[in-house]
Design a protein around this motif. Structure first.
Motif, short mmCIF file in Angstrom:
data_model
loop_
_atom_site.label_atom_id
_atom_site.label_comp_id
_atom_site.label_asym_id
_atom_site.label_seq_id
_atom_site.Cartn_x
_atom_site.Cartn_y
_atom_site.Cartn_z
N SER A 75 24.59 -24.73 -25.18
CA SER A 75 25.60 -25.89 -24.75
C SER A 75 24.40 -27.02 -24.82
N GLU A 76 24.79 -28.29 -24.60
CA GLU A 76 24.07 -29.53 -24.61
C GLU A 76 22.79 -29.13 -23.60
N GLN A 77 22.94 -28.89 -22.47
CA GLN A 77 22.27 -28.63 -21.38
C GLN A 77 21.07 -27.92 -22.00
N LYS A 78 21.08 -26.89 -22.47
CA LYS A 78 20.17 -26.04 -22.71
C LYS A 78 18.98 -26.63 -24.05
N GLY A 79 19.48 -27.74 -24.52
CA GLY A 79 18.43 -28.25 -25.58
C GLY A 79 17.99 -27.36 -26.93
N HIS A 80 19.08 -26.45 -27.38
CA HIS A 80 18.58 -25.63 -28.34
C HIS A 80 18.09 -26.62 -29.61
N PHE A 143 8.58 -16.90 -24.50
CA PHE A 143 9.86 -17.12 -24.14
C PHE A 143 9.78 -18.69 -24.11
N ILE A 144 10.75 -19.38 -24.62
CA ILE A 144 10.92 -20.89 -24.53
C ILE A 144 12.44 -21.35 -23.88
N SER A 145 12.24 -22.26 -22.77
CA SER A 145 13.39 -22.91 -22.25
C SER A 145 13.16 -24.43 -22.65
N CYS A 146 14.21 -24.83 -23.51
CA CYS A 146 14.14 -26.32 -23.88
C CYS A 146 15.22 -27.02 -22.85
N SER A 147 15.53 -26.69 -21.90
CA SER A 147 16.86 -27.22 -21.09
C SER A 147 16.36 -28.78 -20.90
N LEU A 148 17.47 -29.51 -20.65
CA LEU A 148 17.33 -31.06 -20.41
C LEU A 148 17.55 -31.22 -18.79
N TRP A 149 18.36 -30.39 -18.10
CA TRP A 149 18.29 -30.43 -16.63
C TRP A 149 18.67 -28.78 -16.03
N GLU A 150 18.02 -28.50 -15.11
CA GLU A 150 18.15 -27.22 -14.63
C GLU A 150 18.06 -27.11 -12.94
N GLY A 151 18.46 -26.19 -12.56
CA GLY A 151 18.35 -25.79 -11.07
C GLY A 151 17.07 -25.00 -11.26
N PRO A 189 11.01 -32.64 -21.74
CA PRO A 189 12.44 -32.35 -22.14
C PRO A 189 12.60 -33.27 -23.64
N SER A 190 13.56 -32.82 -24.42
CA SER A 190 13.92 -33.61 -25.86
C SER A 190 12.65 -34.09 -26.59
N PRO A 192 10.67 -32.21 -29.69
CA PRO A 192 10.42 -31.40 -30.60
C PRO A 192 9.01 -31.33 -30.89
N SER A 193 8.13 -32.38 -30.86
CA SER A 193 6.77 -32.11 -31.13
C SER A 193 6.06 -31.38 -30.02
N ALA A 194 6.33 -31.52 -28.73
CA ALA A 194 5.88 -30.86 -27.58
C ALA A 194 6.01 -29.46 -28.06
N ILE A 195 7.29 -29.04 -28.59
CA ILE A 195 7.54 -27.49 -28.89
C ILE A 195 6.55 -27.09 -29.91
N VAL A 196 6.61 -27.80 -30.77
CA VAL A 196 5.71 -27.38 -31.86
C VAL A 196 4.25 -27.09 -31.37
N ASP A 197 3.73 -28.05 -30.88
CA ASP A 197 2.26 -27.63 -30.16
C ASP A 197 2.36 -26.74 -29.34
N SER A 198 3.10 -26.39 -28.45
CA SER A 198 3.05 -25.35 -27.37
C SER A 198 3.25 -23.85 -28.01
N ILE A 199 4.22 -23.61 -29.12
CA ILE A 199 4.33 -22.64 -29.64
C ILE A 199 3.10 -22.22 -30.48
N ILE A 200 2.63 -23.06 -31.19
CA ILE A 200 1.54 -22.88 -32.13
C ILE A 200 0.28 -22.59 -31.40
N SER A 201 0.05 -23.31 -30.02
CA SER A 201 -1.06 -22.87 -29.38
C SER A 201 -1.08 -21.56 -28.87
N ILE A 202 0.21 -20.84 -28.39
CA ILE A 202 0.33 -19.35 -28.17
C ILE A 202 0.19 -18.42 -29.48
#
Length: 246
Positions: A75-80, A143-151, A189-190, A192-202
């Motif tokens: 869904s949109e919330q999860k930011g896939h 494991f990655i969570s890309c959510s835009l909002w969460e509890g 959130p939202s 992509p560049s932060a996702i790139v950097d974090s996955i590559i760092s691990i």
């Protein structure tokens, strides 16, 4: 709304959720308590006959691949979509990475089409709903969570219980669960560049991955086990009774 008038205590799963409802319902802050969800740590152990390589091959993943796992409703919330946007830049540097997308949802067709448009469909595996999350988490390297909002998402806690390094967006209750750089990595959130950097760092640093995994598991053991939750709930219940009956 009914709870506003007839409940002695309200429980929120995170401080962020508590504050949202205090503001929305105009409640007295003292009426709320925060009680994080607990998990049974015994459920997050592999069976003796589990084979990491066999599970990868069942999913069409090469045994030497580095696996990024996402769990959640499509869904949109999860930011896939932000992970998909990040994927080409990640794969240019590390073509051995595979993305395992676990969960059903209304956006599946749209997200699958997006992977085709980005030229990364061969690197994404959509499993749909899965009853055996433990085995799927077991084959993950991150494991990655890309959510835009969460509890306070249970799946993030479960990944930490499985000794997996976690990347999550800094939304909702996630900053209460993860200490950035110690028990996980927090990203905007939202982004992509932060996702790139974090996955590559691990991917590039096994020591960082191991430290995040170890600290994440410690956090779950100390704060998010069923035993801890039950003890805190009992304490809250007794205190509430005492305040009512003196």
């Amino acid at each position: 709304v009914t709870a506003k008038y007839f409940c002695d205590k309200l429980i929120a799963v995170s401080e962020d959720v508590r504050d949202f409802h205090i503001e929305t319902l105009k409640l007295n802050k003292n009426k709320f308590s925060v009680l994080v969800p607990g998990i049974n740590l015994n459920e997050f152990q592999l069976t003796d006959n589990f084979s990491l390589n066999k599970k990868k091959l069942e999913l069409g993943i090469d045994i030497n691949s580095f696996v990024v796992v996402v769990v959640g409703v499509l869904s949109e919330q999860k930011g896939h979509k932000y992970l998909i946007e990040a994927a080409p830049s990640i794969l240019i540097k590390y073509p051995d990475i595979r993305f395992l997308i676990i969960g059903p949802g209304p956006l599946r067709q749209e997200l699958e089409q997006m992977t085709k448009n980005k030229g990364v469909s061969n690197e994404f595996i959509f499993t749909g709903f899965s009853e055996n999350l433990v085995d799927l988490l077991a084959i993950s390297n991150v494991f990655i969570s890309c959510s835009l909002w969460e509890g306070l998402p249970q799946t993030v806690i479960e990944a930490m219980a499985m000794n997996k390094p976690v990347i999550a967006t800094k939304v909702g209750g996630l900053p209460e669960l993860i200490q950035d750089g110690k028990s996980g990595i927090l990203i905007p959130p939202s982004d992509p560049s932060a996702i790139v950097d974090s996955i590559i760092s691990i991917r590039e640093n096994k020591k960082i991955a191991q430290n995040l995994s170890t600290e994440g598991r410690k956090v779950v053991e100390e704060y998010f086990s069923v035993k801890v939750m039950v003890n805190k709930l009992q304490e809250l219940y007794l205190k509430t009774l005492e305040s009512k009956h003196g």
